[in-house]
Design a protein around this motif. Structure first.
Motif, PDB file in Angstrom:
ATOM      1  N   PHE A  54       0.809  -1.210   0.000  1.00 56.68           N
ATOM      2  CA  PHE A  54       0.000   0.000   0.000  1.00 56.68           C
ATOM      3  C   PHE A  54       0.850   1.270   0.000  1.00 56.68           C
ATOM      4  O   PHE A  54       0.312   2.366  -0.028  1.00 56.68           O
ATOM      5  CB  PHE A  54      -0.932   0.021   1.219  1.00 56.68           C
ATOM      6  N   MET A  55       2.169   1.145   0.044  1.00 61.87           N
ATOM      7  CA  MET A  55       3.055   2.313   0.015  1.00 61.87           C
ATOM      8  C   MET A  55       3.180   2.819  -1.420  1.00 61.87           C
ATOM      9  O   MET A  55       3.459   2.061  -2.344  1.00 61.87           O
ATOM     10  CB  MET A  55       4.436   1.946   0.569  1.00 61.87           C
ATOM     11  N   LYS A  56       2.978   4.141  -1.593  1.00 59.93           N
ATOM     12  CA  LYS A  56       3.141   4.741  -2.909  1.00 59.93           C
ATOM     13  C   LYS A  56       4.558   5.246  -3.153  1.00 59.93           C
ATOM     14  O   LYS A  56       4.956   5.468  -4.295  1.00 59.93           O
ATOM     15  CB  LYS A  56       2.150   5.896  -3.062  1.00 59.93           C
ATOM     16  N   SER A  57       5.311   5.428  -2.080  1.00 55.44           N
ATOM     17  CA  SER A  57       6.717   5.840  -2.188  1.00 55.44           C
ATOM     18  C   SER A  57       7.473   5.333  -0.971  1.00 55.44           C
ATOM     19  O   SER A  57       6.876   4.961   0.054  1.00 55.44           O
ATOM     20  CB  SER A  57       6.832   7.360  -2.311  1.00 55.44           C
TER      21      SER A  57
ATOM     22  N   THR B 253       6.671   5.825   5.329  1.00 55.16           N
ATOM     23  CA  THR B 253       6.934   4.757   6.297  1.00 55.16           C
ATOM     24  C   THR B 253       5.802   4.612   7.303  1.00 55.16           C
ATOM     25  O   THR B 253       5.607   3.552   7.871  1.00 55.16           O
ATOM     26  CB  THR B 253       8.245   5.042   7.046  1.00 55.16           C
ATOM     27  N   THR B 254       5.061   5.701   7.503  1.00 59.13           N
ATOM     28  CA  THR B 254       3.914   5.660   8.415  1.00 59.13           C
ATOM     29  C   THR B 254       2.736   6.372   7.765  1.00 59.13           C
ATOM     30  O   THR B 254       2.908   7.298   6.961  1.00 59.13           O
ATOM     31  CB  THR B 254       4.229   6.330   9.766  1.00 59.13           C
ATOM     32  N   LEU B 255       1.538   5.933   8.160  1.00 60.01           N
ATOM     33  CA  LEU B 255       0.299   6.551   7.713  1.00 60.01           C
ATOM     34  C   LEU B 255      -0.687   6.563   8.871  1.00 60.01           C
ATOM     35  O   LEU B 255      -0.648   5.674   9.727  1.00 60.01           O
ATOM     36  CB  LEU B 255      -0.323   5.784   6.542  1.00 60.01           C
ATOM     37  N   THR B 256      -1.565   7.555   8.873  1.00 62.68           N
ATOM     38  CA  THR B 256      -2.620   7.562   9.890  1.00 62.68           C
ATOM     39  C   THR B 256      -3.670   6.512   9.542  1.00 62.68           C
ATOM     40  O   THR B 256      -3.756   6.053   8.401  1.00 62.68           O
ATOM     41  CB  THR B 256      -3.274   8.946   9.969  1.00 62.68           C
ATOM     42  N   LYS B 257      -4.450   6.168  10.545  1.00 59.83           N
ATOM     43  CA  LYS B 257      -5.474   5.140  10.335  1.00 59.83           C
ATOM     44  C   LYS B 257      -6.496   5.583   9.294  1.00 59.83           C
ATOM     45  O   LYS B 257      -6.954   4.775   8.471  1.00 59.83           O
ATOM     46  CB  LYS B 257      -6.185   4.814  11.653  1.00 59.83           C
ATOM     47  N   LYS B 258      -6.855   6.875   9.288  1.00 59.80           N
ATOM     48  CA  LYS B 258      -7.837   7.362   8.325  1.00 59.80           C
ATOM     49  C   LYS B 258      -7.301   7.261   6.903  1.00 59.80           C
ATOM     50  O   LYS B 258      -8.001   6.831   5.984  1.00 59.80           O
ATOM     51  CB  LYS B 258      -8.213   8.815   8.649  1.00 59.80           C
TER      52      LYS B 258
ATOM     53  N   LYS C 274      -8.675   4.923   3.841  1.00 59.95           N
ATOM     54  CA  LYS C 274      -9.026   5.465   2.534  1.00 59.95           C
ATOM     55  C   LYS C 274      -8.272   4.753   1.426  1.00 59.95           C
ATOM     56  O   LYS C 274      -8.824   4.465   0.361  1.00 59.95           O
ATOM     57  CB  LYS C 274      -8.731   6.958   2.519  1.00 59.95           C
ATOM     58  N   ARG C 275      -7.018   4.422   1.678  1.00 64.59           N
ATOM     59  CA  ARG C 275      -6.216   3.735   0.654  1.00 64.59           C
ATOM     60  C   ARG C 275      -6.727   2.312   0.414  1.00 64.59           C
ATOM     61  O   ARG C 275      -6.729   1.822  -0.716  1.00 64.59           O
ATOM     62  CB  ARG C 275      -4.753   3.709   1.087  1.00 64.59           C
ATOM     63  N   LEU C 276      -7.158   1.647   1.485  1.00 65.48           N
ATOM     64  CA  LEU C 276      -7.738   0.311   1.331  1.00 65.48           C
ATOM     65  C   LEU C 276      -9.033   0.371   0.518  1.00 65.48           C
ATOM     66  O   LEU C 276      -9.290  -0.495  -0.333  1.00 65.48           O
ATOM     67  CB  LEU C 276      -8.008  -0.301   2.710  1.00 65.48           C
ATOM     68  N   GLU C 277      -9.848   1.406   0.779  1.00 64.64           N
ATOM     69  CA  GLU C 277     -11.077   1.566   0.007  1.00 64.64           C
ATOM     70  C   GLU C 277     -10.772   1.806  -1.467  1.00 64.64           C
ATOM     71  O   GLU C 277     -11.433   1.260  -2.351  1.00 64.64           O
ATOM     72  CB  GLU C 277     -11.900   2.720   0.576  1.00 64.64           C
ATOM     73  N   GLU C 278      -9.760   2.634  -1.748  1.00 66.20           N
ATOM     74  CA  GLU C 278      -9.393   2.898  -3.143  1.00 66.20           C
ATOM     75  C   GLU C 278      -8.925   1.635  -3.845  1.00 66.20           C
ATOM     76  O   GLU C 278      -9.284   1.385  -5.001  1.00 66.20           O
ATOM     77  CB  GLU C 278      -8.292   3.964  -3.192  1.00 66.20           C
TER      78      GLU C 278
END
Length: 589
Positions: free
Chosen positions: A194-197, A201-206, A210-214
């Motif tokens: 799910f990393m775009k770059s 290294t970290t992402l918020t839960k929101k 959103k990325r999982l939904e996409e």
């Protein structure tokens, strides 16, 4: 039970009914009061309310009986008026009786009051007057109907109050950690995709949500209908509207209302092990072919013992129908014709092949075909429309024969050596898999190459199969990897990406086959015991319960086939057995 006690009970039943525990205590108090007065009336002949109340009812009853007796001689109009007048008089008498009873209950002597306060306390004196006033009110509806309405209204009021309480209630506590944005480590092996770059290294839960939904919407081609909130509400409304109709239809008929799902579920494949298909005649040596008849409930087996056998499939005894013996002709491959009237068999070290005509009961040898310069004829394929027979020769030659005359039509050539071929379901194209890992697509009508693509990661091609609905192409290589492609990408791209790479085999994949509904892909290797896997195609996952863990029964797989409607699955092994399994999801043979 005395008359006073019964009167108190009637008051509790005929009035508005007890509301809560306090009203029940008051009613019990009235009953005790009636009982005390009844005892006093019997012992001291004191005037009690128990004796009153009978005369009006008896008088009304006597009057009514007299009127009914006299009604025989009276005219119908006078009789009706007289009956109505008597009924009104009886109702008035009953109301007067109730009023006298309530008045008697409200009149309490000093001794009775002291005794009641001693037993029950003095906290209910005010509520006693309120209950008596409520009992004295006129009742607009019958007793049974009134109880039902009162119960329904009280229930609805309680439900509305409970809903309001739930809406108005505040949370029991507020956790500050929930409101704070928590960062998720994206370097974990399950979240790397799910990393775009590399900087993420970290992402918020929101953001991760959103990325999982996409990604889900991208895989599904948009938002599915069942995932939309508006569609959910609409479906709920339609379901609630149609519930009553469905219930009525359900009660009008009988039968089995439990049915299996139409689509095959993933994970566990419901199946049972039957007796081997060739239980009545095992092959002496390796069994190279097992195939179900295209229209009859029959299975064919052929092996190195030079015999072709036919068995009826019932899953219990599987009786033998017939066996033929081909002298000095160890069979390499055998196949039913599309109409099911013939069996074509090739040998391991022969340039000829045999045709067994089951309708005539004759064995027809086909000597060397004119124009086919091959030392051995082993592998072959039949077109689904029954028009062509494709002989796979050495040095990359493909010989297309007429199925009717068994004569050569044309010859095609691939680069290198051809190891396997397959027709498309409409018999318009041929997929040829070379030893170098390249797949050639041929047009049957013009015999020209339409396209060529490379099987990803293939060092040496071994087997190939096309699904019955022309959706998938499966390519098995010497490394044990079976790549699954869509036919659209195979026709357009030179290096297509497989939709799934099946890596459950550790030795060369030598056999792949689809079931008729394109829900199962069977992959196997003849180099290792128990090397058979069944893949659930909609989810591209392997069924975990086949083969049975730590139970050796399949050994080296030589051939596999599904019955015409996927009800049975058979595996031919090196022990001369055609193992038979019943797939319970499918109802028919």
């Amino acid at each position: 039970m005395g008359r006073g006690q019964r009167s108190a009970m009637n008051l509790s039943q005929e009035g508005a009914g007890p509301r809560g525990s306090r009203d029940r205590v008051l009613v019990f108090r009235f009953r005790v009061r009636w009982a005390m007065r009844g005892v006093a009336a019997v012992v001291g002949r004191e005037p009690g309310v128990a004796k009153a109340g009978r005369a009006p009812r008896m008088k009304a009853t006597k009057k009514l009986s007299k009127v009914t007796k006299a009604g025989k001689m009276m005219k119908p109009k006078r009789t009706a008026k007289r009956l109505l007048a008597v009924a009104n008089e009886a109702v008035a008498a009953e109301a007067a009786r109730r009023a006298r009873h309530l008045k008697a209950l409200s009149c309490v002597s000093g001794a009775e009051r002291e005794l009641e306060e001693l037993v029950f306390g003095d906290s209910l004196n005010g509520e006693e007057d309120e209950l008596l006033r409520r009992l004295a009110r006129p009742r607009p509806v019958p007793a049974a109907e009134g109880k039902g309405l009162q119960k329904e209204s009280s229930d609805s009021e309680m439900e509305n109050e409970a809903k309001c309480d739930l809406l108005l209630k505040n949370p029991a506590w507020v956790d500050e950690d929930d409101e704070a944005e928590e960062n998720v480590d994206m370097t974990h092996k399950y979240r790397k995709d799910f990393m775009k770059s590399d900087a993420e290294t970290t992402l918020t839960k929101k953001k991760l949500k959103k990325r999982l939904e996409e990604q889900f919407q991208q895989a599904m081609g948009g938002v599915p209908a069942w995932a939309g909130l508006e569609n959910r509400k609409k479906s709920k409304r339609t379901l609630s509207d149609s519930d009553s109709d469905e219930d009525d239809d359900l009660l009008r008929r009988t039968g089995n209302f439990i049915t299996s799902s139409e689509s095959l579920p993933r994970g566990i494949l419901k199946m049972s092990t039957c007796l081997p298909a060739n239980q009545e005649r095992f092959a002496n040596g390796k069994l190279v072919t097992v195939q179900f008849h295209p229209s009859a409930q029959v299975v064919m087996t052929a092996g190195h013992d030079r015999s072709v056998s036919l068995f009826q499939v019932d899953g219990i005894r599987n009786p033998k129908i017939q066996s033929i013996y081909l002298e000095s002709f160890p069979i390499y491959k055998a196949h039913f014709s599309v109409d099911g009237e013939q069996v074509i068999a090739t040998g391991t070290h022969h340039s000829m092949f045999f045709v067994y005509d089951m309708m005539a009961g004759s064995i027809i040898p086909i000597p060397k075909v004119r124009g086919v310069e091959e030392k051995f004829l082993r592998n072959f394929e039949l077109s689904p429309d029954g028009s062509f027979m494709l002989l796979i020769g050495t040095s990359g030659y493909l010989h297309l024969l007429s199925m009717k005359t068994k004569e050569l039509i044309s010859t095609m050539k691939v680069n290198g050596r051809c190891t396997a071929s397959a027709f498309t379901p409409d018999s318009s194209k041929i997929y040829s898999y070379s030893k170098e890992g390249e797949v050639f697509i041929w047009d049957v009508r013009s015999r020209k190459s339409l396209h060529k693509f490379e099987d990803e990661g293939s060092l040496e091609g071994k087997c190939i199969a096309v699904s019955k609905n022309n959706q998938y192409v499966a390519c098995g290589s010497s490394s044990g990897v079976v790549n699954l492609y869509t036919t659209d990408t195979c026709l357009k791209e030179n290096r297509p990406k497989p939709v799934k790479s099946i890596m459950n085999l550790v030795t060369a994949a030598t056999c792949v086959t689809f079931n008729p509904t394109t829900e199962i892909l069977a992959v196997a290797s003849r180099d290792t015991d128990e090397a058979v896997k069944l893949v659930h195609l909609p989810s591209y996952t392997v069924f975990s319960n086949f083969p049975v863990f730590r139970k050796k029964q399949i050994y080296l797989t030589q051939s596999m086939d599904f019955s015409p409607r996927s009800g049975y699955f058979s595996v031919a092994n090196n022990k001369g057995k055609a193992l038979l399994f019943r797939l319970k999801h499918y109802s028919f043979f």
